[in-house]
Design an enzyme around this catalytic site. Structure first.
Site, PDB file in Angstrom:
ATOM      1  N   GLY A 221       0.822  -1.208   0.000  1.00  0.00           N
ATOM      2  CA  GLY A 221       0.000   0.000   0.000  1.00  0.00           C
ATOM      3  C   GLY A 221       0.855   1.256   0.000  1.00  0.00           C
ATOM      4  CE  LYS A 315       7.596 -20.324  20.527  1.00  0.00           C
ATOM      5  NZ  LYS A 315       8.759 -21.116  20.895  1.00  0.00           N
ATOM      6  CD  GLU A 464      -0.672  -8.047   8.512  1.00  0.00           C
ATOM      7  OE1 GLU A 464      -0.269  -8.903   9.311  1.00  0.00           O
ATOM      8  OE2 GLU A 464       0.087  -7.262   7.920  1.00  0.00           O
TER       9      GLU A 464
HETATM   10  C1  LIG Z   1      -5.907  -4.925  -0.241  1.00  0.00           C
HETATM   11  C2  LIG Z   1      -4.557  -5.565  -0.145  1.00  0.00           C
HETATM   12  C3  LIG Z   1      -3.520  -4.871   0.466  1.00  0.00           C
HETATM   13  C4  LIG Z   1      -2.243  -5.426   0.551  1.00  0.00           C
HETATM   14  N1  LIG Z   1      -1.235  -4.709   1.123  1.00  0.00           N
HETATM   15  C5  LIG Z   1       0.021  -5.230   1.167  1.00  0.00           C
HETATM   16  C6  LIG Z   1       1.116  -4.476   1.717  1.00  0.00           C
HETATM   17  O1  LIG Z   1       0.940  -3.348   2.172  1.00  0.00           O
HETATM   18  N2  LIG Z   1       2.355  -5.019   1.716  1.00  0.00           N
HETATM   19  C7  LIG Z   1       2.577  -6.258   1.210  1.00  0.00           C
HETATM   20  O2  LIG Z   1       3.721  -6.702   1.221  1.00  0.00           O
HETATM   21  N3  LIG Z   1       1.564  -7.007   0.686  1.00  0.00           N
HETATM   22  C8  LIG Z   1       0.301  -6.524   0.652  1.00  0.00           C
HETATM   23  N4  LIG Z   1      -0.737  -7.263   0.126  1.00  0.00           N
HETATM   24  C9  LIG Z   1      -0.470  -8.593  -0.394  1.00  0.00           C
HETATM   25  C10 LIG Z   1      -0.979  -9.699   0.516  1.00  0.00           C
HETATM   26  O3  LIG Z   1      -0.262  -9.712   1.711  1.00  0.00           O
HETATM   27  C11 LIG Z   1      -0.906 -11.039  -0.221  1.00  0.00           C
HETATM   28  O4  LIG Z   1      -1.744 -10.949  -1.351  1.00  0.00           O
HETATM   29  C12 LIG Z   1      -1.322 -12.179   0.686  1.00  0.00           C
HETATM   30  O5  LIG Z   1      -0.326 -12.450   1.619  1.00  0.00           O
HETATM   31  C13 LIG Z   1      -1.658 -13.458  -0.084  1.00  0.00           C
HETATM   32  O6  LIG Z   1      -0.589 -13.871  -0.844  1.00  0.00           O
HETATM   33  P1  LIG Z   1      -0.744 -14.206  -2.397  1.00  0.00           P
HETATM   34  O7  LIG Z   1      -1.332 -13.032  -3.067  1.00  0.00           O
HETATM   35  O8  LIG Z   1       0.572 -14.695  -2.845  1.00  0.00           O
HETATM   36  O9  LIG Z   1      -1.806 -15.356  -2.452  1.00  0.00           O
HETATM   37  P2  LIG Z   1      -1.520 -16.861  -2.804  1.00  0.00           P
HETATM   38  O10 LIG Z   1      -0.640 -17.419  -1.742  1.00  0.00           O
HETATM   39  O11 LIG Z   1      -1.079 -17.002  -4.201  1.00  0.00           O
HETATM   40  O12 LIG Z   1      -2.968 -17.453  -2.642  1.00  0.00           O
HETATM   41  C14 LIG Z   1      -3.763 -18.007  -3.705  1.00  0.00           C
HETATM   42  C15 LIG Z   1      -4.521 -19.234  -3.183  1.00  0.00           C
HETATM   43  O13 LIG Z   1      -3.580 -20.240  -2.834  1.00  0.00           O
HETATM   44  C16 LIG Z   1      -3.849 -20.750  -1.551  1.00  0.00           C
HETATM   45  N5  LIG Z   1      -2.593 -21.135  -0.891  1.00  0.00           N
HETATM   46  C17 LIG Z   1      -1.391 -20.530  -0.972  1.00  0.00           C
HETATM   47  N6  LIG Z   1      -0.501 -21.159  -0.199  1.00  0.00           N
HETATM   48  C18 LIG Z   1      -1.135 -22.179   0.396  1.00  0.00           C
HETATM   49  C19 LIG Z   1      -0.751 -23.190   1.317  1.00  0.00           C
HETATM   50  N7  LIG Z   1       0.479 -23.271   1.800  1.00  0.00           N
HETATM   51  N8  LIG Z   1      -1.685 -24.072   1.706  1.00  0.00           N
HETATM   52  C20 LIG Z   1      -2.949 -23.998   1.242  1.00  0.00           C
HETATM   53  N9  LIG Z   1      -3.371 -23.061   0.381  1.00  0.00           N
HETATM   54  C21 LIG Z   1      -2.474 -22.167  -0.044  1.00  0.00           C
HETATM   55  C22 LIG Z   1      -4.532 -19.610  -0.809  1.00  0.00           C
HETATM   56  O14 LIG Z   1      -5.348 -20.113   0.230  1.00  0.00           O
HETATM   57  C23 LIG Z   1      -5.342 -18.952  -1.923  1.00  0.00           C
HETATM   58  O15 LIG Z   1      -6.586 -19.612  -1.999  1.00  0.00           O
HETATM   59  C24 LIG Z   1      -2.013  -6.722   0.028  1.00  0.00           C
HETATM   60  C25 LIG Z   1      -3.070  -7.429  -0.567  1.00  0.00           C
HETATM   61  C26 LIG Z   1      -4.332  -6.867  -0.651  1.00  0.00           C
HETATM   62  C27 LIG Z   1      -5.453  -7.635  -1.300  1.00  0.00           C
END
Ligand SMILES: Cc1cc2nc3c(=O)[nH]c(=O)nc-3n(C[C@H](O)[C@H](O)[C@H](O)COP(=O)(O)OP(=O)(O)OC[C@H]3O[C@@H](n4cnc5c(N)ncnc54)[C@H](O)[C@@H]3O)c2cc1C
Length: 701
Positions: A221, A315, A464
């Site tokens: 963000g 931790k 988060e």
């Molecule tokens: C509004 C918004 C604000 C954000 N702000 C920030 C920010 O300020 N800074 C920042 O760094 N990031 C930010 N993010 C990013 C956010 O932290 C990530 O999108 C989030 O951690 C999910 O990761 P991903 O996108 O890689 O999802 P993915 O991990 O690709 O998830 C896709 C699917 O895969 C599944 N999955 C993934 N891994 C596993 C597992 N091990 N076991 C089972 N299922 C799994 C998930 O459940 C989900 O259904 C933001 C996102 C949003 C939407």
């Protein structure tokens, strides 16, 4: 001479002329409505709802916000903001383009920076939060991450020396920062982030690099346009050895020109479902150099010669995550309560159809289906707020313990907040969407503002820590606890999972013990959470015993494991609600919240009843009893519904909703709102002149 009759009428008149002292006494005696939101000119249909309140809304506000002082301060702050037109939206946000919204938000933000001290105590996070919600709103602002992630990251992870260098500048807003962790290719799996920080021994610098497109930071963000600094998470490589992801303080833009520094590619990732005032961004590094001392070194250190010093215990890294997740719960409760406030007020002024054909059209809030749609979520909003407050207290306690060397409780709390974050964000989304649908067609209009609340709230399901992944984290802790139970070591269970080792009764005694309070309900929640946890863990242990690899076995059980996590979390939410109600001394507040708690436990139990029916813990007749209780408490809550939401004391400025206006004067204001649409500035749009009109003319030839 006065006649007898004229004398009598003069006497009667004299009775009507009161001595001022008598009038004052009478005023004092007049019963003041318990709901403090009634004003002249309000829609009478909303006033009639407020007049049936059985409790004082100011007292309820004190319960919601934690103390009478907090609630009063919120009111004072709202009143001050109401007097400062420069802090109000210059026009409704839905009529602004994204660029206009960002400009508007930056305008207000700079005024706030100047005048904050006149409105709030800037050192009080709760007051700051309230001020932001009112003035800047939930669509975010150009410094949304600065206070929520950047400053906390520096506070938690920078050494004292580093804090002295950067924190005062950040607090004075000389610089704007964010927290950049997620990449285009990876968010959840931090171990596979691709941005690297390679230590150059010769210059004592780290070289930041994003070797391919998937390594670009993506999502942080305010990264795209507003921030000039960021805490960037990158894999730290020293003398060829990868020490895993670490946080670095990185300058992104020139402090004078705000232009990106050489070696940096940066920009906005484009519009999102909601939260569009925030410029979530992308960021690439091309061999970009930063001093060694920009590694945040409170816990980890790297000496000039490249020697790596590990954190004293792993931790420690949990604490920042736990902190943010604990505070997220209140944010979610507020969004849920806001949407319900809008929908419930509107349902009190919207008349549609008849229940009894001989009677006039009813308020839609009279329909049992409408109550069933809204009231259980009202109970959840309160439950989340209370669970959130308890979690924050727990966090503060655990932090104190950690400072005196006891780190064991942090793992318990980390597991709990992972579950809470997941269950609360999901159910908040559900509740907000129901609130939108409960407003019929007008709920779909941006005039309701519910879709924006929904869009912002459900972002919490992903950031988060993605919700499923969070539940699996909690499941790991539950499986460890189940292993203790299995090996006869129940005495070692943490306090939050002690019920897993306790003996449970063969069947539920709900409906069997009169005046048992909520004890039998809690026992039933404990029973289902325990049974599902032990069952899922047994499934996992069983697969491993059959020779399945640990990770494969885990994946094969993950749906069942997540079910256990949800049940464990829902149990905690119920228990926190019960604990809060038990603490309340004010009889009116206690009664109203006890009704809400009755609805909560019965509704939630019905929702998870299949788990209790599976092993006969609940019988079919008990299920009927629970269902009847739900209907009974829908009716009991009905007279307090509006007041339960008024008590959150959201101002009209904060709600930004035509449907949810405090005065309930919805229709005239909807019309006013529609007329202010930019499309209505002209009767004939250029799209008609240029395309549609010629098309129609051609067709007419
Ligand atoms: C509004 C918004 C604000 C954000 N702000 C920030 C920010 O300020 N800074 C920042 O760094 N990031 C930010 N993010 C990013 C956010 O932290 C990530 O999108 C989030 O951690 C999910 O990761 P991903 O996108 O890689 O999802 P993915 O991990 O690709 O998830 C896709 C699917 O895969 C599944 N999955 C993934 N891994 C596993 C597992 N091990 N076991 C089972 N299922 C799994 C998930 O459940 C989900 O259904 C933001 C996102 C949003 C939407």
């Amino acid at each position: 001479m006065p006649t007898t009759s004229s004398f009598i009428s003069a006497f009667h008149r004299s009775l009507l002329i009161e001595h001022p002292w008598c009038a004052e006494k009478k005023k004092q005696k007049m019963v003041q409505p318990l709901n403090k939101n009634i004003q002249e000119g309000d829609n009478p249909d909303l006033t009639s709802e407020r007049l049936t309140s059985t409790f004082n809304t100011n007292d309820m506000a004190a319960q919601i916000w934690g103390s009478e002082k907090r609630a009063r301060r919120r009111r004072e702050i709202s009143a001050k903001i109401a007097q400062m037109p420069e802090l109000h939206d210059s026009k409704p946000l839905p009529f602004m383009t994204r660029e206009e919204k960002i400009m508007e938000s930056a305008r207000k933000l700079t005024i706030l920076t100047e005048k904050m001290g006149q409105i709030i105590d800037p050192t009080d996070p709760a007051e700051l939060y309230h001020l932001n919600n009112e003035v800047l709103g939930l669509e975010g602002n150009p410094m949304a991450l600065h206070g929520v992630m950047f400053i906390p990251a520096l506070s938690a992870q920078a050494s004292d020396e580093q804090q002295a260098k950067w924190l005062p500048r950040a607090l004075r807003r000389e610089i704007i920062g964010t927290y950049a962790q997620t990449e285009l290719g990876h968010g959840t799996n931090l171990q596979n982030l691709e941005t690297t920080a390679t230590y150059d021994l010769a210059t004592q610098e780290f070289v930041l690099h994003t070797p391919q497109i998937t390594a670009l930071k993506w999502w942080p963000g305010n990264l795209g346009k507003s921030s000039n600094y960021a805490v960037v998470v990158a894999h730290m490589i020293i003398k060829g050895k990868n020490y895993g992801p670490h946080p670095f303080m990185v300058q992104l833009r020139d402090e004078k020109t705000h232009e990106p520094l050489p070696g940096i590619t940066i920009g906005d990732i484009g519009p999102k479902m909601a939260y569009n005032i925030v410029d979530n961004g992308f960021l690439g590094f091309n061999k970009y150099r930063i001093p060694r001392t920009n590694l945040l070194m409170r816990h980890t250190k790297v000496e000039a010669d490249g020697t790596y010093i590990k954190p004293p215990h792993a931790k420690i890294n949990y604490s920042a995550m736990v902190h943010v997740r604990a505070y997220m719960l209140t944010g979610q409760a507020i969004m849920l309560a806001s949407a319900l406030n809008i929908a419930t007020r509107y349902s009190s002024v919207r008349r549609q159809g008849q229940i009894d054909k001989s009677q006039p059209e009813v308020k839609v809030l009279e329909y049992q289906t409408q109550q069933h749609r809204l009231f259980p979520s009202i109970a959840r909003a309160y439950a989340f707020q209370f669970a959130g407050a308890e979690t924050v207290k727990l966090y503060e306690h655990v932090l104190k313990e950690m400072k005196s060397g006891n780190v064991s409780l942090m793992a318990d709390l980390h597991a709990l907040t992972s579950g809470l974050k997941s269950v609360v964000t999901y159910q908040t989304g559900e509740g907000i969407e129901q609130a939108r649908m409960a407003c019929g067609g007008h709920g779909y209009s941006m005039a309701s503002y519910i879709s924006e609340i929904y869009g912002v709230a459900i972002g919490g399901c992903t950031y988060e820590g993605e919700n499923m992944v969070m539940l699996l984290q909690l499941a790991r802790y539950l499986v460890k606890s189940a292993a203790l139970v299995k090996s006869g070591q129940s005495s070692q269970l943490g306090p939050l999972v002690a019920y897993l080792g306790a003996k449970s009764e063969p069947t539920s005694l709900i409906d069997r013990i009169p005046n048992a309070g909520f004890t039998e309900y809690v026992k039933t929640f404990q029973h289902v959470a325990k049974r599902q946890t032990l069952k899922a863990a047994e499934m996992f242990f069983g697969l491993m015993e059959k020779g399945e690899k640990r990770e494969i076995a885990w994946n094969k059980c993950s749906v069942e494991l997540n079910r256990a996590s949800r049940l464990h979390t829902r149990l905690f939410i119920v228990e926190a609600f019960v604990r809060r109600v038990n603490e309340i001394a004010d009889i009116r507040i206690k009664e109203a919240l006890t009704d809400l708690l009755h609805l909560h436990v019965n509704y939630e139990l019905l929702d998870i009843a299949s788990y209790a029916l599976e092993d006969g813990f609940l019988s079919a007749s008990q299920l009927d009893y629970i269902r009847d209780q739900v209907y009974l408490y829908l009716g009991k809550i009905r007279p307090n519904a509006v007041s339960l939401l008024d008590s959150w004391e959201f101002s009209d400025i904060e709600l930004r909703s035509v449907l949810g206006r405090r005065d309930g004067n919805v229709y005239e204001n909807l019309f006013k709102w529609a007329k202010s649409s930019p499309l209505n500035k002209t009767d004939v749009l250029p799209s008609v002149t240029q395309y549609l009109k010629p098309m129609m003319e051609k067709a007419r030839l």
